[in-house]
Design a protein around this motif. Structure first.
Motif: not given
Length: 509
Positions: A129-132, A136-144, A198-200
């Motif tokens: 899981e990464v937190e992106v 200026g944008k809402e932080t979201y969690v994504k499973r990679i 990708a950076a996160e």
């Protein structure tokens, strides 16, 4: 190096959105191949040292050079580190795997083949899981998703004289010190869509490896490098476009910038009716663009076959679970715990868990009984600034976690103000010691006696009759002036809340 899964097709037909004649918006499909140098003292198949920065070609031996009659022997610590990394990435560890020879010919590869893993890697099919977070944008969690992790040996290093690359150089020198260093290559699934994601993702991989202690993740020294595979397509249901690889990215900033540039380059090419070639490109940091390096090889070009000098690798269930039991709490789990159990903000949780030594320092201070939010403010602010400026380790910091907890408790208990804490903190950071003892010895405790504060306020107002008159005439901003003068007279020791209350009462007459 196995190709990331972002490359399934070269079709580029535009896909129209259902019920619309307009083409769907462009979407990037990105996969990363992350090469992590495993932090073993010796190389993957030989006892040659892995020390960084020594004179060229001082850490080589007949096995590294592939001389006739030599045989590789797997470093067992490499296997342990690879399995632990796989477990931390939620991968399935193979009970049986093997090494293969990957054939290619380049001056920095002394054997003219690389020992890697092809069709039977040590670990497959995982995720993180990464937190992106983006301004200026809402932080979201994504499973990679993660396709695989495999072990392999590194190549050497070419030094081009007269230029920073082969083109334009007068000659090239080769240093084989890095040849044979153990790598874990981690191949993501094509689940990334932006340069920021990708950076996160790459940052989280490095964070996990550092928590495990299997790699220092030092990108400046090449301990962690990323190859980016990127294509664009018309909408999420369209086939993948032609993949382009960008090699050897060694900073998170470069990963994001290169991807953002390459997305636009490919879109512009397709919209202009120009082909996007399957190739390997390099990121030019100076010019902020990608440039062609060579055509991209396919797996068949490498002519993989099982390495005849290395037997199969076997990891028993007992061994796997034994290594699993040694895993620390990982960054994502810490972030969730800090937010849910300690009440910290997402930002504070991210900062505190970025490096394990900082997280360990914070947790030791929490265990000493201080408020988590107060501790987080001091650690992520003044203490982090001191540690970074002086290149210190939290483990060696003279100001111990329990002493920080004591200082925060003094503030929360009303014994001292935050201003006094800031005044004594530099000394504590340099020498350590008990904040309570310093406060008592120097008489720095907060003045909280209402009568004492009222007397000081009366003297202050008597000394500034014009300002008092102006305040009572409507210039209420002068309150800040009086507060400043009061704190100056008390050396910052007056209880702020009580002092403000008494000051207002006397100012209003």
């Amino acid at each position: 190096m196995a190709g990331a899964a972002a490359t399934a097709s070269a079709k580029t037909d535009a896909a129209a959105a259902p019920g619309s004649t307009a083409p769907a918006a462009w979407e990037a499909v990105i996969g990363l191949e992350t090469h992590v140098q495993l932090g073993t003292a010796s190389k993957i198949f030989t006892s040659a040292s892995t020390t960084f920065g020594d004179d060229p070609n001082t850490h080589i031996d007949p096995v590294v050079c592939g001389l006739p009659g030599t045989l590789p022997v797997l470093n067992q610590k490499v296997l342990e580190y690879a399995v632990k990394a796989g477990l931390a990435l939620n991968l399935h560890i193979a009970e049986h795997s093997k090494f293969d020879r990957k054939q290619y010919f380049y001056p920095d590869l002394p054997k003219n083949y690389q020992i890697s893993q092809y069709d039977e890697p040590i670990a497959e099919d995982g995720w993180i899981e990464v937190e992106v977070a983006e301004k200026g944008k809402e932080t979201y969690v994504k499973r990679i998703g993660i396709e695989r992790l495999h072990m392999e040996e590194d190549a050497g290093k070419l030094v081009h004289a007269g230029s920073d690359r082969l083109a334009g150089s007068t000659h090239s020198l080769v240093d084989y010190n890095r040849a044979g260093v153990a790598l874990a290559e981690i191949v993501s699934k094509p689940d990334l869509r932006t340069g920021r994601e990708a950076a996160e993702y790459a940052a989280e991989i490095r964070r996990i490896m550092r928590y495990l202690g299997v790699s220092d993740g030092n990108m400046q020294e090449g301990s962690l490098r990323c190859d980016v595979n990127i294509s664009v397509r018309r909408g999420p249901d369209a086939p993948f476009g032609t993949k382009v690889e960008i090699k050897n990215m060694n900073s998170f900033s470069a990963i994001q910038k290169a991807i953002d540039y390459e997305i636009q380059r490919q879109i512009k090419a397709y919209e202009a009716g120009e082909p996007v070639l399957q190739e390997t490109r390099l990121w030019d940091e100076g010019k902020q663009l990608t440039r062609s390096m060579r055509g991209k090889e396919g797996a068949s070009d490498y002519r993989y076959f099982p390495d005849p000098d290395l037997g199969p690798i076997e990891v028993s269930a007992d061994q796997r679970e034994g290594w699993r039991a040694e895993l620390p709490e990982l960054p994502a789990a810490k972030r969730h715990r800090y937010a849910e159990q300690l009440g910290l903000s997402i930002y504070d949780a991210r900062v505190l868990t970025d490096e394990r030594p900082m997280a360990d320092y914070f947790e030791a201070a929490v265990a000493a009984g201080a408020d988590a939010k107060g501790l987080a403010n001091w650690i992520t602010g003044d203490i982090a600034a001191h540690v970074n400026a002086n290149r210190l380790s939290y483990a060696d910091l003279p100001f111990r976690p329990e002493q920080l907890a004591e200082m925060v408790q003094l503030i929360d208990g009303g014994t001292i103000s935050g201003k006094i804490a800031k005044e004594i903190l530099p000394e504590l950071l340099e020498k350590g010691g008990s904040p309570r003892a310093i406060v008592e010895e120097r008489g720095l405790g907060m003045i909280s006696d209402p009568a004492a504060i009222a007397s000081i306020v009366a003297e202050l107002l008597a000394a500034h009759p014009e300002e008092v008159e102006a305040f009572r005439g409507g210039k209420t901003k002068l309150q800040g002036f009086f507060v400043g003068q009061l704190m100056k007279r008390t050396g910052g020791r007056a209880d702020p809340k009580l002092a403000n209350q008494i000051l207002i009462e006397q100012l209003k007459g």
